[in-house]
Design an enzyme around this catalytic site. Structure first.
Site, mmCIF file in Angstrom:
data_model
loop_
_atom_site.group_PDB
_atom_site.id
_atom_site.type_symbol
_atom_site.label_atom_id
_atom_site.label_comp_id
_atom_site.label_asym_id
_atom_site.label_seq_id
_atom_site.Cartn_x
_atom_site.Cartn_y
_atom_site.Cartn_z
ATOM 1 N N HIS A 237 -7.517 0.945 1.344
ATOM 2 C CA HIS A 237 -7.940 1.166 2.828
ATOM 3 C C HIS A 237 -8.773 2.061 3.787
ATOM 4 O O HIS A 237 -7.415 2.822 4.805
ATOM 5 C CB HIS A 237 -6.472 0.796 3.244
ATOM 6 C CG HIS A 237 -6.183 0.022 4.635
ATOM 7 N ND1 HIS A 237 -4.810 -0.767 4.706
ATOM 8 C CD2 HIS A 237 -7.234 0.223 5.216
ATOM 9 C CE1 HIS A 237 -5.668 -1.123 5.320
ATOM 10 N NE2 HIS A 237 -6.124 -1.183 6.368
ATOM 11 N N GLU B 194 0.734 -1.370 -0.561
ATOM 12 C CA GLU B 194 -0.104 0.489 0.186
ATOM 13 C C GLU B 194 0.677 1.477 0.203
ATOM 14 O O GLU B 194 1.141 1.375 1.080
ATOM 15 C CB GLU B 194 -0.828 -0.201 0.878
ATOM 16 C CG GLU B 194 -2.195 -1.162 1.560
ATOM 17 C CD GLU B 194 -3.074 -0.932 2.008
ATOM 18 O OE1 GLU B 194 -2.950 -0.515 3.099
ATOM 19 O OE2 GLU B 194 -3.937 -2.085 2.653
HETATM 20 C C1 MLT Z 1 -6.991 -1.956 11.079
HETATM 21 O O1 MLT Z 1 -6.363 -3.367 11.035
HETATM 22 O O2 MLT Z 1 -7.814 -1.540 12.339
HETATM 23 C C2 MLT Z 1 -8.144 -1.631 10.411
HETATM 24 O O3 MLT Z 1 -6.694 -1.696 8.684
HETATM 25 C C3 MLT Z 1 -7.931 0.098 9.789
HETATM 26 C C4 MLT Z 1 -6.665 0.947 9.755
HETATM 27 O O4 MLT Z 1 -4.944 -0.242 8.819
HETATM 28 O O5 MLT Z 1 -5.700 2.036 10.051
#
Ligand code: MLT
Length: 310
Positions: free
Chosen positions: A275, A257
């Site tokens: 995301h 990402e």
């Molecule tokens: C998480 O693992 O909490 C989610 O993917 C959200 C984020 O990465 O903040």
């Protein structure tokens, strides 16, 4: 003074207990832009900052790594444990937001919302091109039935969907109580019209949907991944989207990402978001409050509430 480095963008309001404490100095700066890393006792991150062994080496006074979210795949847990650094996360803060985003993706897929929107913005009026499907009566396969998976199931029940779910700890009794079916992964692949993932990425789940396992899915299946990039193998997904076996895919997460290439997200039958499943005002406030409390706990010598490793 207990020094806290906030390396990713975290809701300010949630950080108030740290910003207002007279025992804490809170600096908001990306870890790569800080020279005096050795002066910090805590680091707060979302998923962008990678807290590697190398970062920990530069932070010999680090006592706590706080992940404002659920997934801790951006933290080297082994390196933290070896150094006696506590890792905490915010396991409950973004459950609802992620479940709701899963539904946003599911409805967008079922009704071709994004393609129809792109078309009408070009002043086209092409009703024939955007026929969809109803969710009612369809079978939703949920792989990973923790907090988020169960919230997705509740919402799917409101849409009159049939639910088949897998988690290693799922029992028939629990499934019966919830009015859903407990299935194996193979049963989910074989029976589902839509498959959604709500598990962590582990050696067992990496590439769970791949060139071979896609063959076990129903023709016309739709795939949703708002969990972690890599659970669905991207090359395999592209292949089965291109040959029409997969009718559509909705993706919020990527192995890298930002993505290494945008070929998959540009495919016609793909709905993609960057995301953002947890990116709501409510979730971001909740996760910030949860991790700020644990940083304060460590600063004041109290036990943490949400340890991932101690
Ligand atoms: C998480 O693992 O909490 C989610 O993917 C959200 C984020 O990465 O903040």
């Amino acid at each position: 003074m207990f020094r806290v480095l906030v390396s990713d963008k975290i809701a300010q309001e949630g950080l108030a207990p740290l910003l207002e404490s007279d025992q804490i100095v809170c600096v908001q700066k990306n870890v790569n832009e800080v020279d005096d890393l050795d002066s910090y006792n805590a680091i707060l991150v979302r998923s962008a900052t990678k807290v590697t062994a190398e970062v920990m080496e530069k932070m010999p006074n680090l006592k706590i790594i706080a992940r404002a979210g659920v997934g801790v795949d951006n933290v080297d847990l082994v390196a933290a444990k070896e150094r006696g650094i506590v890792v905490v996360n915010a396991p409950t803060g973004n459950t609802i937001s992620t479940a709701e985003h899963t539904f946003a993706l599911m409805l967008a897929l079922a009704r071709k919302v994004c393609a129809a929107n792109a078309s009408i913005r070009k002043e086209e009026w092409n009703r024939a091109a955007f026929g969809g499907i109803e969710l009612a009566g369809k079978t939703l396969g949920i792989i990973g039935f923790g907090r988020i998976g169960s919230e997705v199931a509740k919402r799917a029940q409101a849409f009159d969907m049939n639910i088949i779910a897998y988690s290693p700890s799922m029992t028939k009794e629990r499934a019966d109580n919830l009015g859903i079916t407990a299935g194996t992964i193979n049963e989910i692949l074989a029976q589902s019209d839509i498959i959604t993932f709500h598990c962590a990425i582990t050696p067992e789940t990496k590439g769970l949907l791949n060139m071979d396992s896609f063959k076990k899915t129903k023709p016309g299946v739709m795939i949703i991944n708002a969990a972690r990039g890599g659970i669905v193998d991207e090359e395999a997904l592209k292949h089965y989207l291109a040959n029409g076996h997969v009718a559509g895919a909705a993706i919020d997460v990527y192995p890298q990402e930002p993505p290494a290439d945008y070929d998959l997200v540009k495919m016609d039958n793909v709905v993609a978001t960057p995301h953002i499943a947890a990116s709501t005002a409510e979730a971001q406030l909740k996760v910030a409050v949860i991790v700020a409390e644990d940083v304060l706990n460590v600063a004041t010598g109290k036990p943490v509430q949400n340890p991932v490793t101690v």
